[in-house]
Design an enzyme around this catalytic site. Structure first.
Site, PDB file in Angstrom:
ATOM      1  N   HIS A 119       4.650  53.381  16.057  1.00 31.02           N
ATOM      2  CA  HIS A 119       4.281  52.047  15.561  1.00 31.02           C
ATOM      3  C   HIS A 119       5.483  51.205  15.125  1.00 31.02           C
ATOM      4  O   HIS A 119       5.587  50.782  13.978  1.00 31.02           O
ATOM      5  CB  HIS A 119       3.257  52.152  14.414  1.00 31.02           C
ATOM      6  CG  HIS A 119       1.977  52.822  14.830  1.00 31.02           C
ATOM      7  ND1 HIS A 119       0.876  52.887  14.005  1.00 31.02           N
ATOM      8  CD2 HIS A 119       1.620  53.446  15.981  1.00 31.02           C
ATOM      9  CE1 HIS A 119      -0.099  53.537  14.635  1.00 31.02           C
ATOM     10  NE2 HIS A 119       0.339  53.889  15.832  1.00 31.02           N
ATOM     11  N   GLN A 177       7.606  56.646  20.358  1.00 32.94           N
ATOM     12  CA  GLN A 177       7.410  55.254  20.778  1.00 32.94           C
ATOM     13  C   GLN A 177       8.656  54.399  20.548  1.00 32.94           C
ATOM     14  O   GLN A 177       8.659  53.206  20.827  1.00 32.94           O
ATOM     15  CB  GLN A 177       6.223  54.642  20.032  1.00 32.94           C
ATOM     16  CG  GLN A 177       4.907  55.332  20.355  1.00 32.94           C
ATOM     17  CD  GLN A 177       3.757  54.864  19.459  1.00 32.94           C
ATOM     18  OE1 GLN A 177       3.899  53.968  18.627  1.00 32.94           O
ATOM     19  NE2 GLN A 177       2.596  55.471  19.644  1.00 32.94           N
ATOM     20  N   TYR A 211      -8.530  58.699  13.936  1.00 30.91           N
ATOM     21  CA  TYR A 211      -8.396  59.789  14.894  1.00 30.91           C
ATOM     22  C   TYR A 211      -8.981  61.076  14.330  1.00 30.91           C
ATOM     23  O   TYR A 211      -9.378  61.965  15.045  1.00 30.91           O
ATOM     24  CB  TYR A 211      -6.930  59.983  15.283  1.00 30.91           C
ATOM     25  CG  TYR A 211      -6.514  59.023  16.362  1.00 30.91           C
ATOM     26  CD1 TYR A 211      -6.953  59.212  17.671  1.00 30.91           C
ATOM     27  CD2 TYR A 211      -5.716  57.930  16.084  1.00 30.91           C
ATOM     28  CE1 TYR A 211      -6.596  58.328  18.677  1.00 30.91           C
ATOM     29  CE2 TYR A 211      -5.350  57.045  17.078  1.00 30.91           C
ATOM     30  CZ  TYR A 211      -5.794  57.243  18.374  1.00 30.91           C
ATOM     31  OH  TYR A 211      -5.446  56.365  19.355  1.00 30.91           O
ATOM     32  N   TYR A 266      -4.760  40.382   8.231  1.00 34.28           N
ATOM     33  CA  TYR A 266      -5.593  40.831   9.349  1.00 34.28           C
ATOM     34  C   TYR A 266      -6.287  42.174   9.080  1.00 34.28           C
ATOM     35  O   TYR A 266      -6.878  42.753   9.983  1.00 34.28           O
ATOM     36  CB  TYR A 266      -4.776  40.792  10.648  1.00 34.28           C
ATOM     37  CG  TYR A 266      -4.600  39.336  11.029  1.00 34.28           C
ATOM     38  CD1 TYR A 266      -5.519  38.699  11.839  1.00 34.28           C
ATOM     39  CD2 TYR A 266      -3.590  38.561  10.454  1.00 34.28           C
ATOM     40  CE1 TYR A 266      -5.430  37.347  12.116  1.00 34.28           C
ATOM     41  CE2 TYR A 266      -3.493  37.199  10.721  1.00 34.28           C
ATOM     42  CZ  TYR A 266      -4.423  36.599  11.546  1.00 34.28           C
ATOM     43  OH  TYR A 266      -4.351  35.255  11.788  1.00 34.28           O
ATOM     44  N   GLU A 287      -7.393  44.872  18.925  1.00 32.40           N
ATOM     45  CA  GLU A 287      -7.757  43.519  18.488  1.00 32.40           C
ATOM     46  C   GLU A 287      -6.927  42.448  19.161  1.00 32.40           C
ATOM     47  O   GLU A 287      -5.725  42.600  19.325  1.00 32.40           O
ATOM     48  CB  GLU A 287      -7.509  43.375  16.971  1.00 32.40           C
ATOM     49  CG  GLU A 287      -8.317  44.281  16.099  1.00 32.40           C
ATOM     50  CD  GLU A 287      -8.030  44.041  14.619  1.00 32.40           C
ATOM     51  OE1 GLU A 287      -7.198  43.166  14.294  1.00 32.40           O
ATOM     52  OE2 GLU A 287      -8.657  44.727  13.793  1.00 32.40           O
TER      53      GLU A 287
HETATM   54 CA   LIG Z   1      -7.523  43.624  11.973  1.00 28.96          CA
END
Ligand SMILES: [Ca+2]
Length: 380
Positions: free
Chosen positions: A154, A92, A268, A257, A247
């Site tokens: 990520h 990524q 997963y 969060y 989200e």
């Molecule tokens: Ca969250």
């Protein structure tokens, strides 16, 4: 003509003309506001990731392998601009977002985010330079996510200038989970810096022992979409959930969060992350998707070509091959509809002409333009 037939006929016609792969975007998609024409503005971009409109109507577009190009409104694609830093172009990682300084018209300053290689792995970094016709000049790195770690997943990241002139950089937790709750690193956070990379003195963790002062919010998993809400100036972001549980969050100063303590998704490896998926001391999303769309870029729509969409958020979906339209209602949100784009959508941006522009995440990726079918107004 049915939607499916029109879709297939248009795709076949386009493919026959220019020998495009079968996954090319449809010519028309249905929406609650009527049929939408999807035009291919430019093609031949390798995994385009981020885009920003220049004041003259051209676009800067990043390609994840490490190239930054200028694309004109009629589809001409420039040679790669010189001066882009070396990127960690694996999995990524790579060259990610691009944004203009709020005073770009006078200072020509362009910001890019990217996965930066280092001896201990890679991390997300932000560099800026002055745009010429062929290069970014005087490039300097103004932020480095600490620490660099092994792995290619990520990295985040979107670049969003706030109305106060500071820069939000959204990050991922590098698929390391727990560091998202640890303020002594940048993983799984949104950081807030000045356009020069300094720490604004009113950041929430300035002066707190063991906390990095750039951090604005934390407990995030992997944020690849973010935008400022017109009117309120609030920062909203969309982050990838683990397996389901993507989200949409309204970001508050110093907010936690919840990742990886709570999530509406599943690991997963199987099994729910927590039950219940919320905790009173942790912030809950304004909206979440139980079945993953794999969110990418987002924008608040403000234009006049789609009057029904004003104030709504448009969110790109990778796995979902979609653009999701979400209505914001104060601090809450609800999904209104999904546009079936037929390709992985990496970024969504409103153009100066009020059309919606999107990037398709493909080896032979495209800049797409969405306008109401029958709207023949020029691009500007
Ligand atoms: Ca969250």
């Amino acid at each position: 003509m049915t939607r499916t037939f029109r879709f297939a006929a248009a795709a076949a016609a386009v493919a026959a003309l220019v020998n495009l792969p079968a996954c090319a975007a449809p010519g028309t998609v249905d929406s609650l506001s009527g049929p939408i024409r999807v035009e291919t503005v430019a093609r031949g971009l390798e995994n385009p990731w981020g885009m920003a409109f220049l004041p003259d109507g051209r676009m800067l577009v990043t390609e994840r392998p490490g190239r930054l190009r200028v694309v004109t409104a009629d589809g001409a694609v420039s040679e790669p601009l010189a001066g882009v830093p070396e990127v960690f172009a694996r999995s990524q990682g790579g060259l990610l977002d691009v944004a203009l300084h709020p005073d770009f018209a006078s200072n020509r300053m362009v910001y890019v985010s990217y996965a930066e290689p280092g001896p201990d792995g890679a991390s997300t970094a932000v560099a800026r330079g002055r745009l010429t016709e062929t290069a970014l000049e005087g490039v300097e790195v103004i932020f480095r996510m600490e620490p660099k770690v092994e792995g290619g997943n990520h990295f985040g990241s979107r670049l969003v200038f706030a109305p106060d002139g500071n820069l939000f950089v959204t990050l991922g937790e590098r698929a390391k989970f727990d560091p998202a709750q640890d303020l002594s690193n940048h993983m799984g956070t949104i950081v807030r810096i000045t356009p020069d990379g300094a720490v604004p003195p009113d950041n929430p963790f300035v002066g707190q022992d063991g906390a990095l002062p750039e951090i604005w919010s934390y407990g995030h998993r992997n944020i690849q979409a973010a935008a400022i809400e017109p009117g309120t100036g609030a920062l909203w972001e969309v982050e990838h959930g683990p397996r389901g549980g993507d989200e949409l969050n309204r970001v508050v100063r110093g907010g936690n969060y919840g990742w990886p303590l709570v999530s509406w998704g599943n690991h997963y490896t199987g099994g729910a992350i927590d039950d219940p998926p919320t905790r009173p001391d942790l912030l809950s999303p304004a909206f979440y998707w139980e079945s993953a769309i794999a969110p990418s870029g987002m924008t608040f729509y403000t234009g006049d070509r789609f009057p029904d969409w004003r104030g709504n958020v448009l969110v790109g979906g990778l796995r979902g091959q979609t653009i999701v339209r979400v209505a914001i209602e104060g601090e809450d949100a609800r999904e209104v509809e999904r546009l079936a784009m037929g390709v992985r959508i990496r970024d969504v941006v409103e153009g100066p002409d009020g059309a919606v522009y999107a990037l398709s995440d493909e080896d032979n990726g495209a800049v797409l333009r969405l306008v109401p079918d029958g709207d023949e107004r020029a691009q500007r």
